[in-house]
Structures are given as C-alpha cells and as structure tokens.
Design an enzyme around this catalytic site. Structure first.
Site: not given
Ligand code: FPP
Length: 226
Positions: A17, A65
C-alpha cells in the site's frame, strides 16, 4: 548474519500500500508511485530470495481495483507485464512465479489476454526454479475465492476445512506466517483471509516504494517473537 536455512518454510504476504501517497509527497502522478512500487517489489523479491524465504505472496491487483480510473488501471496492468517479464532476474535468483486470482475461463474474470499471456509465460519460464515461490495475486479477492471454494466443495457433497482448502486458487499454498501492510494502514483488506489464520501482522508507516531490507528483517523477526 541471517541463516538462510531458517527461513525456508517462511511465508510472507505483502499488501503493497501507499504507492499513490509516495508519489503525491513528491509532486508526482500516482502512476509514478506504482512504477516505483514495481521496482521496489523486484528488489524485495531479490532480498527475500537471498534471505532464503520459502514463499512471498503479494497483492498486485484486487477484484476491487478495477474501479480505479482507466489510465491508472492500464498502468498497473502494464507493470504486471513488466514484473512477469523479469524472467532473467527471477531465474538468476532461482525464484518460481505463481499466480492466484479469478481463473481466466470462469465467469467474472477480467484479466486481459495480454496479462494472461504474461502470467502463463512467466510461470512456464520459471517452472524449473527450486528456490522461493513468488505468488502474485492479480484479479484476486479472498471472499470470491472462498465462495468459489465453498461452492465447489458443496457440489462434491461435503464442506469441510480440507475440502475448502483443496479448492482454493492454490491448494498447495501453505499458511502465511507474517502479513506485511505498508503505509500506516492497520487493516487487512480482502487478502488471503483463509490462509492468514494465525499469522503475525507487521504494519509499517513506510509506503511500499520505501519498504526496504531492514523492514523485511523486522517482519521476519516478528515471526519468531513470542
Ligand atoms: C496500493 O497503492 C497498491 C496497489 C493498488 C497495487 C499495485 C501495486 C503495484 C503497482 C506495485 C507493483 C506490483 C506488481 C505486482 C506489479 P495505492 O494506489 O492504493 O496507494 P495509496 O493508498 O497511497 O493511494
């Protein structure tokens, strides 16, 4: 010096996160945070493999997501293609790739064909590796997984812990030893709810792109703490 053999049976699960917040603090677009998150994941994989960790499971993209802005979704998907394409690095570290999520041929699956191909190819290209298993949860939601496993069990006429376990997306996946969640959020989300029963939980203020080797060691230490 950490003895690699002592982590061979260890299973770490990460909720990565805070990519968006990491980017915001730097005045960058959210996509830059995800890019940094993917790069850091590659580093975390390398460190965990070197520590002799048996299993690392990461929450790459959840069933929830898909409602994010289309450009952000496209970017995160392209990063999965990038991660699944890191075959040379994975092979150099003896890491085997696995995937959990809604099966491509079942109703509800939303994984685009190009991501399906990247996943299938990475699994094949790393199948011979005997070290750490890296499982990426993509189009994954724990409740959906559990409803499906319960339904399949019921179709066979019995619902027991063993029958549910045998119908999870990865029936071989062992229990999680420690769940990591970055960026100061002390909650679990819809991630591995069956598999984390009994796990320790490691929360850290650090955002995912800044999650580093010291944090990995602290999470590993928590497993053995009383
Ligand atoms: C949370 O950050 C992360 C995600 C929605 C998942 C995506 C993860 C990645 C891109 C890292 C790399 C992983 C892979 C498997 C390619 P957020 O957008 O929820 O952050 P925030 O809570 O600060 O808005």
């Amino acid at each position: 010096m950490v003895d690699p053999a002592s982590h061979a049976n260890v299973h770490i699960a990460c909720i990565m996160d805070g990519n968006g917040r990491w980017a915001k603090r730097r005045g960058l677009p959210r996509t830059a945070g995800h890019t940094a998150g993917e790069e850091n994941l590659a580093e975390v994989v390398r460190v965990c493999a070197q520590r002799g960790v048996g299993r690392l499971t990461v929450f790459g993209f959840s069933t929830e997501n898909w409602v994010r802005p289309p450009a952000e979704v496209r970017h995160i998907l392209s990063l999965h293609k990038k991660l699944f394409g890191r075959v040379d690095e994975l092979n150099a570290n003896n890491v085997r790739i696995q995937w959990i999520g809604r099966p491509f041929n079942e109703p509800g699956s939303r994984t685009p064909a190009y991501v399906q191909r990247a996943i299938t190819q990475a699994i094949a290209d790393t199948a011979g590796n005997t070290g750490m298993i890296l499982t990426v949860a993509f189009d994954y939601g724990s409740r959906t997984e559990l409803v499906r496993a319960s339904r399949l069990s019921a179709q066979l006429g019995k619902v027991t812990e063993t029958s549910i376990e045998s119908h999870l997306y990865d029936s071989e996946m062992p229990r999680v030893d420690v769940v990591v969640r970055t960026s100061g959020e002390s909650r679990i989300s819809n991630f591995l709810l069956w598999q984390i029963a009994g796990a320790k939980v490691y929360f850290t203020e650090r955002t995912w792109p800044d999650f580093n080797v010291q944090e990995i060691d602290a999470a590993l230490k928590l497993i053995h703490a009383t």
